[in-house]
Design a protein around this motif. Structure first.
Motif, PDB file in Angstrom:
ATOM      1  N   HIS A   8      90.987  53.787  76.857  1.00  0.00           N
ATOM      2  CA  HIS A   8      90.375  54.451  76.098  1.00  0.00           C
ATOM      3  C   HIS A   8      88.619  54.239  76.156  1.00  0.00           C
ATOM      4  O   HIS A   8      87.924  55.449  76.236  1.00  0.00           O
ATOM      5  N   TRP A  13      94.492  59.875  66.947  1.00  0.00           N
ATOM      6  CA  TRP A  13      95.305  59.208  68.018  1.00  0.00           C
ATOM      7  C   TRP A  13      95.522  57.554  67.962  1.00  0.00           C
ATOM      8  O   TRP A  13      96.489  57.222  68.475  1.00  0.00           O
ATOM      9  N   TYR A  15      99.903  57.814  68.164  1.00  0.00           N
ATOM     10  CA  TYR A  15      99.956  57.016  69.038  1.00  0.00           C
ATOM     11  C   TYR A  15     101.297  56.601  69.655  1.00  0.00           C
ATOM     12  O   TYR A  15     101.425  56.537  70.907  1.00  0.00           O
ATOM     13  N   ALA A  41     102.507  59.401  71.707  1.00  0.00           N
ATOM     14  CA  ALA A  41     101.881  59.567  73.034  1.00  0.00           C
ATOM     15  C   ALA A  41     102.557  58.604  74.189  1.00  0.00           C
ATOM     16  O   ALA A  41     102.631  58.871  75.066  1.00  0.00           O
ATOM     17  N   HIS A  60     100.479  62.016  76.006  1.00  0.00           N
ATOM     18  CA  HIS A  60      99.498  61.010  76.540  1.00  0.00           C
ATOM     19  C   HIS A  60      98.167  61.434  77.398  1.00  0.00           C
ATOM     20  O   HIS A  60      97.191  61.295  77.224  1.00  0.00           O
ATOM     21  N   GLU A  63      96.220  63.301  75.068  1.00  0.00           N
ATOM     22  CA  GLU A  63      95.568  62.166  74.123  1.00  0.00           C
ATOM     23  C   GLU A  63      94.212  62.121  75.085  1.00  0.00           C
ATOM     24  O   GLU A  63      93.037  61.804  74.483  1.00  0.00           O
TER      25      GLU A  63
END
Length: 284
Positions: free
Chosen positions: A89, A155, A161, A164, A171, A174
């Motif tokens: 991320h 998310w 979460y 995802a 996913h 996201e």
């Protein structure tokens, strides 16, 4: 969908599988290669300016960051460890996104596109009403700040979460939402187009506020007494971690490296703002 190449397909990677866990999905790989080719072709055909070399380096670095986040074994490891997912991320939000904002690749890529593609793009923009006036909200500092913060907190909530983690399309959504909202945010803070970029003082305030909400979320992750995400309940043991320790490590990664990046950017903006103010005073 993103399909990693694993020794045990469909399962999070074990340590001995990690270096064979490259994600070489043809659509994703072709998209990055095509973007790089189109940017290079559009930059070659357009007017030559000294600043374009610097922007090209930023765009190349952004593609490398995207490759590390989405193609390397880090993508597969993110299904086993929350800490790896956090690194992924941060690569999208704090490395690839600001580099894309600095490189401003849209003009070069559009120049490289076939005439039919450019005409089709113009037609769809008119049909959807995507004019500069209608898109003004996406350049408003408060709007883009709230949009990125909302996406970030949504998310990292337990239910989205875990959803995802269990769904490749989610996913992908996201990651796309992280990247797009981060590019919008960094565009108004450090973007190359002066008309869309905020003043230095407001930029410092926006980055500082973004850092503070990130620290708050990381503190919640780090000092939680129970794991938030059930998706990692059975995947961390092979890596020598329990789910809570892995989550705390993810919180520390969000706290310290991410906080350091925000701090460096805020200080750079502050110095640039002070120098610009001094030059204006001297001119007056």
């Amino acid at each position: 969908m993103l399909i990693p190449i694993l020794a045990h397909p469909g399962q999070p990677p074990a340590p001995h599988d990690l270096w064979s866990s490259w994600n070489l999905h043809p659509v994703l790989l072709a998209g990055l290669l095509l973007a790089g080719w189109a940017y290079r072709r559009g930059r070659t055909s357009g007017p030559k300016r000294q600043v374009d070399t610097w922007r090209a380096r930023c765009f190349t670095a952004a593609l490398v960051a995207l490759g590390l986040a989405l193609l390397s074994p880090l993508d597969a490891l993110s299904s086993a460890l929350a800490s790896a997912h956090m690194v992924q991320h941060l690569l999208l939000i704090l490395v690839a996104a600001p580099l894309l904002a600095l490189s401003a690749p849209s003009s070069a890529i559009l120049r490289a596109s076939p005439l039919a593609v450019r005409r089709a793009t113009g037609r769809w923009r008119r049909r959807l009403g995507l004019t500069h006036g209608n898109l003004r909200a996406l350049r408003h500092p408060a709007a883009v700040w709230l949009l990125q913060v909302g996406v970030l907190w949504f998310w990292h909530a337990a239910a989205p979460y875990d959803a995802a983690l269990g769904s490749k399309p989610l996913h992908l959504l996201e990651h796309a939402s992280f990247l797009v909202t981060a590019v919008l945010f960094w565009h108004v803070v450090i973007g190359v187009r002066g008309s869309a970029r905020v003043s230095g003082g407001l930029g410092v305030l926006l980055v500082f506020a973004m850092a503070m909400q990130s620290v708050f979320l990381s503190v919640l992750l780090t000092f939680a007494r129970t794991p938030w995400y059930s998706g990692y309940a059975a995947t961390t043991a092979s890596w020598g971690l329990d789910p809570l320790t892995d989550q705390q490590l993810a919180g520390v990664i969000m706290w310290i490296p991410a906080g350091g990046i925000y701090l460096v950017v805020a200080l750079a903006l502050l110095v640039a703002w002070v120098r610009a103010t001094e030059r204006e005073e001297v001119a007056l």
